[in-house]
Design a protein around this motif. Structure first.
Motif, short mmCIF file in Angstrom:
data_model
loop_
_atom_site.label_atom_id
_atom_site.label_comp_id
_atom_site.label_asym_id
_atom_site.label_seq_id
_atom_site.Cartn_x
_atom_site.Cartn_y
_atom_site.Cartn_z
N UNK A 146 0.78 -1.24 0.00
CA UNK A 146 0.00 0.00 0.00
C UNK A 146 0.81 1.28 0.00
N UNK A 147 2.12 1.18 -0.05
CA UNK A 147 2.90 2.42 -0.05
C UNK A 147 2.64 3.24 -1.30
N UNK A 148 2.47 2.59 -2.43
CA UNK A 148 2.08 3.26 -3.68
C UNK A 148 1.08 2.37 -4.40
N UNK A 149 0.29 2.94 -5.29
CA UNK A 149 -0.60 2.08 -6.09
C UNK A 149 0.22 1.17 -7.00
N UNK A 150 -0.21 -0.07 -7.13
CA UNK A 150 0.42 -1.02 -8.05
C UNK A 150 -0.51 -1.23 -9.24
N UNK A 151 0.05 -1.07 -10.43
CA UNK A 151 -0.68 -1.36 -11.67
C UNK A 151 -0.13 -2.65 -12.24
N UNK A 152 -0.99 -3.49 -12.76
CA UNK A 152 -0.56 -4.80 -13.25
C UNK A 152 -0.93 -4.95 -14.73
N UNK A 153 0.06 -5.23 -15.52
CA UNK A 153 -0.18 -5.47 -16.94
C UNK A 153 -0.86 -6.81 -17.15
N UNK A 154 -1.99 -6.80 -17.86
CA UNK A 154 -2.69 -8.06 -18.16
C UNK A 154 -2.82 -8.26 -19.67
N UNK A 155 -2.02 -7.51 -20.40
CA UNK A 155 -2.00 -7.67 -21.86
C UNK A 155 -1.81 -9.13 -22.23
N UNK A 156 -2.66 -9.64 -23.07
CA UNK A 156 -2.52 -11.04 -23.45
C UNK A 156 -3.33 -11.31 -24.71
N UNK A 157 -2.92 -12.33 -25.43
CA UNK A 157 -3.73 -12.76 -26.56
C UNK A 157 -4.87 -13.67 -26.09
N UNK A 158 -4.75 -14.21 -24.88
CA UNK A 158 -5.77 -15.11 -24.35
C UNK A 158 -6.64 -14.34 -23.36
N UNK A 159 -7.86 -14.08 -23.77
CA UNK A 159 -8.76 -13.26 -22.96
C UNK A 159 -8.94 -13.79 -21.53
#
Lengths: 306, 306, 306, 306
Positions: free
Chosen positions: B73-86
């Protein structure tokens, strides 16, 4: 089991889906028999036409096992293992090997573009870890990378790399690869676009990975056989039929996905399997479907579904 | 927890690896603290710089859980979910949500090129299924598709789509997106290339996803703060420093992968984490490594590893 | 004089130069006779192989007049009028008509990229003003624009547009154009890359614009004749010879200009004409020249110059 | 007369035409005064916005002579000599020099794509033959070639090459060129796209070649002056005005030519000059013209023509 070189028509099979993570099992079984009924020389699972990069791994593994079991050695099965995740390519190849497939096929990893030396490293590393022999797969429109003809020649020295599928549609590229490998009679060089099958076989090419063979497998086998027999007249006539099909069914709609959507929609109308498509695509809506329907009828194809 | 709009410097974290399927856990922990020590405004996992498309899902899920726990929680974490498989994008987003991440980021599926209407459908479908808000990610060099500015505007009407990261380097594109969304003060528009961070923030942009912030997080934060304060002189001076770093570290070697290899090699020399790279890339060999070493020294960076 | 459709081998003649604005007149005369000696079916001046866009108008007009006078009706002469300046295309066409040429050839204007509707307007306007019939010329690598197959069909309805030269190397494109115009027996469809001459004629195509026919005109005529006679074996054997020549002579050096430089260097070594090249290119230096020399010798070609 | 470096706003003037080979002389005179009335720092003739590659040489030479006479030293005149024909570039430069122009501008030859070493040779050869100093012009969308930043640096060592205009819109490229030439205070680096003028001048860039300055010259000069004065607030406000103009006037119609057509149509509606366009383009028809008309009115511009 796998002839060297592999020659003939090896359809890149469509993947029949109920939804995103579920195979249309009955459709799949019908489709496999429909294709094998055309006397094809092999079956290629999980290529571009098979929407492989959009399918979950669970589904890919299941597909390989089911189809290999059903084919049961009647023809060699090739399995696409193209992936950006190296270990996943290996896992899929292991499943393929256990299921009885004959070879795997891999295009370059398709997120990061690679240089030719990186491609050489990548393919040699991959081939060294695979339990089955490997076909290279040139698909620059999707992978952003052309496998240079000299890279193909270099890689052909790896005994576990046994062929090359070229879907670039660039005839100079195709003929250059064939020329560079002219002394390698055991190395298979297959043409992707079905619109050029006849001529490349007439000129000595090994065959084709024809998407339209999902619909009309015998037509492509007839072209291949006529070309092997150097029956130019028959090749011309049948290839003209392919162009008619291509013009009728593959260009409906605005997007580059028209080919895939047209094939799946046609298969659905022919009663063979579902036309569900994995994201990011979706099946043709009624407007396009009715165009495909009337064109199939015009082609003399029996339409059995609404 | 997540400010709307998200503003500031959100480094796209490198993924420290021991091998193909194993995280460099200690390196990862050091790297996270090193970056957070620079007072960054968020952390972006599993982007292009994170080699996400080349990593197995098991490893991606593990990374998300570990880093979220450490960041705590010290900073917001963004997570990449880019994928060819939905469905895999969804599964990763679920892990991210459970782990405490603040948002996910998705570039277009990158095997099949899509048209703009297909992109609208895809992103709206994705956003409707995600447990976290979504940032769009424009990366045409890798995905072959530009998310049109009007597509961004259309998608911004989806309440679950809250920002846009643009890595096209096309400044007309970036400014057009900003202009079209000028009334949407809650929508975050972030610049990819660090070489343009200062100027876009001076002009009112929200911040940047700066790869070099893996190495020098405070530098980019200082640029951001100076730009917010409209201290043009400081922005210029510090941005010149960025150009010097970029010229020194990101262009060694022949391939487009030079940036990634240079950053990982530098991190290794700085004693922060391993420079192992997933296929299809491999770490710099000694020749390039020694160039990076001497350039780091020339930049005044303490090199602690051979 | 001009058969409809034009069929056979129509070499795109190299332009022999002494310097930037001066024809190598003696070389030109020798080259014309050398090519005609190969029993070609036409001669194409001022195409890409002729470096037309780099030549001053004075020189282009002079070339057309000289060659038409020399050819003197022995074969049809086609004149490239591709230009970004519309009135200059017309003026060159007028000179061509007065000199006795049979047709002109035009690729799309190559600075501004045009859409398909703009291409239709452009070509129809051009054809309406030309004193000679027009061949379209598809050359996307240089013009950035593909003339869509449906655009070709639309334009084919203009009675003054009588043929199409395709240098895209895209075999699906070529076969699609042929298919769309299959009922137009008077419309000529010619293949650019010589590496595919044999197969497209076997399949019913009209012939080729083969750059290598500057060097070996009879070889390409023999391929054409064998293909017309459906002598597949001879086509294969001779086409293999073309691939050997292509591999030996067209790929020396680093740049895309390798083909042009290799052909001009070979012509010079064969004693036919000067190898001077207009800016932005320059002839091969001694290093590359000696490679070409030894490869010509290996091909069994008599080298008469240092 | 020509400051080194040239700084400020240098509009790329539209070429007013009556028809294909005739200048709209009265419109031209009005347009020149309109632009100079905005206190611009120079005038650039025969660039992309000037449709130069589509204009006959006679017209290009006439334009240079007329405008130089009219400007009469009030600002430096730059003349585009970009051409595929090397001697024509030289001839146009000679006319420019005699007419009193200050410099010439050349993009790479645009039919044949060149490699970087060929570009170095070409530009050095050109500069050695020119009677005026030379600006490089990076325009990859039209020339297919990016002038590499290191190529720019190499060429900057030629004393007759004094600046660089970059129309790539790639901000990393632009900033890299600026960084590599940071010690060359006499070398001018100008931004093409007007959508980024303010920020690049804030960061220390020399100015811009802004197409919209044909319409609103003072606006761009005001941005430039505010940026030089580091008045960030004013730069933002005025640059937002540019984005509004860009969105309103440059995107009507389907084609890449929308910018050019929109500017010419606007100039016509403002009563400044004819909107005739040289092939392959044609002016907006009434449908698009009425859209432009109402948008000009919405922008508060006085429309004086139907």
């Amino acid at each position: 089991m796998l002839p060297k070189p592999l020659r003939g028509v090896v359809p890149p099979m469509v993947t029949p889906l109920v939804d995103n993570e579920t195979l249309d099992v009955e459709g799949l079984e019908r489709l496999v028999e429909h294709i094998l009924g055309g006397h094809v020389h092999g079956l290629f699972l999980l290529g571009t036409t098979g929407e492989a990069p959009d399918l979950s791994y669970a589904l890919r593994h299941e597909l390989v096992k089911r189809v290999c079991r059903q084919v049961n050695g009647r023809v060699p099965v090739l399995v696409g293992v193209t992936d950006t995740v190296f270990p996943e390519s290996l896992r899929l190849a292991q499943t393929a090997e256990k299921a009885g497939a004959s070879a795997v096929v891999a295009a370059p990893p398709y997120y990061f573009a690679t240089g030719q030396p990186e491609l050489v490293e990548y393919y040699n590393h991959l081939a060294s870890r695979l339990p089955l022999p490997l076909f290279l797969y040139n698909m620059p429109s999707h992978t952003k990378v052309m496998i240079d003809p000299y890279t193909v020649r270099t890689l052909s020295e790896n005994p576990n790399i046994i062929g090359h599928k070229d879907s670039s549609a660039n005839i100079v590229y195709f003929n250059t690869v064939r020329h560079l490998l002219r002394e390698r009679e055991d190395f298979s060089i297959l043409m992707g676009p079905e619109e050029a099958l006849g001529e490349v076989v007439l000129m000595g090419g090994d065959g084709g990975i024809c998407g339209g063979a999902n619909l009309f497998p015998q037509l492509f086998v007839d072209i291949y056989n006529a070309a092997v027999a150097r029956d130019v007249e028959t090749v011309r006539t049948l290839q003209e039929r392919v162009m008619t099909i291509s013009g009728a069914l593959y260009g409906v709609g605005r997007h580059v996905s028209s080919f895939l959507k047209g094939v799946k929609c046609s298969l659905s109308l022919m009663g063979l399997c579902s036309d569900f498509m994995a994201e990011p695509f979706s099946r043709f809506r009624e407007e396009e479907r009715s165009i495909i329907r009337s064109r199939l009828v015009a082609l003399g194809v029996k339409v059995v579904k609404e």
